[in-house]
Design an enzyme around this catalytic site. Structure first.
Site, short mmCIF file in Angstrom:
data_model
loop_
_atom_site.label_atom_id
_atom_site.label_comp_id
_atom_site.label_asym_id
_atom_site.label_seq_id
_atom_site.Cartn_x
_atom_site.Cartn_y
_atom_site.Cartn_z
N GLY A 45 0.83 -1.19 0.00
CA GLY A 45 0.00 0.00 0.00
C GLY A 45 0.87 1.24 0.00
N GLN A 50 2.96 9.94 1.33
CA GLN A 50 4.25 9.26 1.33
C GLN A 50 5.09 9.60 0.10
OE1 GLN A 50 2.28 5.26 2.32
NE2 GLN A 50 4.31 5.10 3.27
N CYS A 100 6.32 0.09 7.43
CA CYS A 100 5.87 1.21 6.60
C CYS A 100 7.03 1.65 5.72
CB CYS A 100 5.42 2.36 7.50
SG CYS A 100 4.84 3.81 6.61
N LEU A 101 6.73 1.92 4.45
CA LEU A 101 7.78 2.38 3.54
C LEU A 101 8.40 3.69 4.01
CD1 LEU A 101 6.08 1.54 0.12
CD2 LEU A 101 7.83 0.23 1.34
N HIS A 142 -4.18 1.25 7.96
CA HIS A 142 -2.79 1.73 7.94
C HIS A 142 -2.63 2.86 6.93
CE1 HIS A 142 1.70 1.10 8.10
NE2 HIS A 142 1.56 1.75 6.95
N GLU A 143 -3.09 2.63 5.69
CA GLU A 143 -2.92 3.63 4.64
C GLU A 143 -3.78 4.86 4.88
OE1 GLU A 143 -0.42 3.43 2.72
OE2 GLU A 143 0.03 1.35 3.18
N HIS A 146 -2.40 7.48 7.13
CA HIS A 146 -1.50 8.46 6.50
C HIS A 146 -2.26 9.70 6.05
CE1 HIS A 146 2.35 6.41 6.42
NE2 HIS A 146 1.79 5.32 5.94
#
Length: 187
Positions: A45, A50, A100-101, A142-143, A146
């Protein structure tokens, strides 16, 4: 085009993202770039903050999990202006390790509800209102966090947060390793 992933400490990661309209310029290209960036980073994701854009766009690809979770075969979707409308408080909670990226090298246990109601538009700006459960509900939470200026480390226990505090601080100083393109904080 593969875009750099903004790393923990970047101000855009703490802003509440804005809804967009169908007139948003080059949206389809942005979505394609987000998928390409996510794929190159080995993510499932990616939210627009991000990549430095404070807008409500998320891409999710769960096909990589289809061997263990066949329901996600060919699951690859973009979500525009997504919002969690309701959390099924009667659904069980699940604790799983998340990464997380934007926070490379840190993985922590996060507890989330297993069933949520979401509203969003697809890439053709068609509206959707649906209940989502299981692993997709976790990824969405999670996404979508953000988009609210939150990150998974905000959801770990105070004890665990204290243990990773120095790693997070080092990350804001550009001290981290990962295999994909990033945009660290510049002081």
């Amino acid at each position: 085009m593969i875009l750099p992933i903004y790393i923990y400490g970047q101000p855009v990661l703490r802003k509440v993202a804005q809804d967009i309209t169908p007139a948003y310029e080059n949206l389809q290209q942005l979505i394609a770039d987000m998928f390409e960036t996510m794929d190159a980073s080995d993510g499932v994701g990616l939210a627009a903050p991000q990549i430095g854009k404070s807008i409500r766009v998320v891409v999710i690809d769960l096909n990589v999990l289809s061997d263990e979770l066949p329901e996600y075969k060919d699951f690859r979707r973009a979500y525009i202006n997504p919002h969690i409308i309701e959390i099924d408080e009667d659904s069980p909670v699940s604790t799983m390790e998340e990464g997380c990226l934007s926070i490379p090298g840190i993985h922590e246990s996060v507890t989330r509800h297993t069933r949520i109601r979401v509203q969003y538009m697809d890439s053709d700006f068609q509206p959707h209102d649906e209940w989502v459960e299981g692993y997709l509900a976790r990824v969405m939470q999670h996404e979508f966090d953000h988009l609210e200026g939150k990150m998974f480390v905000d959801r770990v226990s105070p004890f665990r947060k204290q243990l990773i505090k120095n790693k997070l601080k080092a990350m804001t100083q550009g001290k981290y390793e990962c295999h994909y393109r990033t945009k660290p904080v510049r002081k």
